[in-house]
Design an enzyme around this catalytic site. Sequence first.
Site, PDB file in Angstrom:
ATOM      1  N   CYS A 113      -7.201  12.700  -4.815  1.00  0.00           N
ATOM      2  CA  CYS A 113      -5.886  11.015  -5.642  1.00  0.00           C
ATOM      3  C   CYS A 113      -5.217  11.496  -6.873  1.00  0.00           C
ATOM      4  O   CYS A 113      -4.560  10.268  -6.802  1.00  0.00           O
ATOM      5  CB  CYS A 113      -7.411  10.093  -5.755  1.00  0.00           C
ATOM      6  SG  CYS A 113      -8.058  10.636  -4.032  1.00  0.00           S
ATOM      7  N   HIS A 250      -3.357   4.181  -8.777  1.00  0.00           N
ATOM      8  CA  HIS A 250      -3.726   5.161  -8.066  1.00  0.00           C
ATOM      9  C   HIS A 250      -4.773   4.013  -7.303  1.00  0.00           C
ATOM     10  O   HIS A 250      -5.392   3.069  -8.179  1.00  0.00           O
ATOM     11  CB  HIS A 250      -4.404   5.952  -7.632  1.00  0.00           C
ATOM     12  CG  HIS A 250      -5.571   6.330  -6.522  1.00  0.00           C
ATOM     13  ND1 HIS A 250      -5.309   7.011  -5.608  1.00  0.00           N
ATOM     14  CD2 HIS A 250      -6.940   6.470  -7.497  1.00  0.00           C
ATOM     15  CE1 HIS A 250      -5.887   6.894  -4.981  1.00  0.00           C
ATOM     16  NE2 HIS A 250      -7.261   6.413  -5.040  1.00  0.00           N
ATOM     17  N   ASN A 280      -7.130   3.071   0.080  1.00  0.00           N
ATOM     18  CA  ASN A 280      -7.213   4.228  -0.888  1.00  0.00           C
ATOM     19  C   ASN A 280      -6.359   5.395   0.391  1.00  0.00           C
ATOM     20  O   ASN A 280      -7.113   6.132   1.438  1.00  0.00           O
ATOM     21  CB  ASN A 280      -8.548   5.124  -1.093  1.00  0.00           C
ATOM     22  CG  ASN A 280      -7.869   6.494  -1.439  1.00  0.00           C
ATOM     23  OD1 ASN A 280      -7.018   6.350  -1.668  1.00  0.00           O
ATOM     24  ND2 ASN A 280      -9.027   6.298  -2.881  1.00  0.00           N
TER      25      ASN A 280
END
Length: 323
Positions: A113, A250, A280
């Site tokens: 990520c 993020h 996500n």
Amino acid sequence: MIRSVVHGCGAYLPQRVVTNDELARKVDTSDEWIRQRTGIRQRHIAAEGEFTSHLALKASERALAHAGLKASDLDLIVLATATPDETFPATATRVQSALGMTNGAAFDIQAVCAGFVYGISIADSMLKNGLASTALVIGAETFSRILDWTDRATCVLFGDGAGAVVLKAEEGKGLPADRGVLANALHSDGRQHDILYVDGGPSSTRTTGLLRMEGKEVFKHAVVNMTAVVAEVLEKTGLGPGDLDWLVPHQANKRIIDGTGRKLGLSSDQVVVTVDKHANTSAASIPLALDTAVKDGRIKKGNLVLLEGIGGGLAWGASLIRW
Ligand code: UT7
């Protein structure tokens, strides 16, 4: 002094949208739980036969068009992904050939990520060192392929997608007012492996494996590390949180995003949030959010934009960009 100046961005999401209610018919969860704990309302899921490289290619074509450039202008592709099409070669080389780019180099990086921030940092260093002059930095993922669809604690959290930016090496004065990437900060802590990993791989199990996460533990590290790395990257430039126009974090959890924004003293309308629509998407989440805020007119030329992300490794980082 060379600056890596953003010339354009692009993004792509698979057509299929999966709502929380749809997931609640497959695992023991509810729209209410998912929205309250994460802010997620829906996610996009890649179609059968639609790979990470296909999403990356569409985002890249859009970024090049936005920049007014051709694939032949590029001499670097850095693709951040934890879900490559194949173990090797790099998915970036698939994108390279599909775009028709023949100059320079194309390779993948793997920081899950935090991958997009790592990608920006690597491309920025290469442009500053004269190793390339025009770079495409891509974050692209098909996390739907590494989810355990029977594990409600993880399968509701992720989605598929891709985003990209074009960076060009340009002469700057070395001032915070210059356009371009002003500073980067990267970190990892391999001791935290067990709280977020995939339980397979070519060398260990000869399988792809599935994502495993202790969400609560990752949450704690995310809040602490994001606050520290954001302060670190600002300090490198002498700028403060009050100078920021936009935070593009993020997109893992609305509660983490809100907490980081609050700690920086930003108002909620300075924080770009797409986790509700995209969930996500790992390395794709920051460029997807960036593209959303650039194309809807929020992020404008000259704005100071802070990117930050954390994920498996643990790996985390931040980039400060004068758009
Ligand atoms: O992108 C990489 C970085 N990743 C992250 O930043 C993720 C960070 N972590 C998080 O975002 C949060 O920890 C989660 C969203 C993953 C979980 O939220 P939480 O508030 O930490 O919940 P929890 O894991 O403590 O679970 C609370 C309860 C548990 O039930 P009990 O033990 O209290 O009875 C879980 O079993 O919620 C239950 N639960 C669910 N219930 C309904 C877990 N997943 C679900 C679900 N639906 N999908």
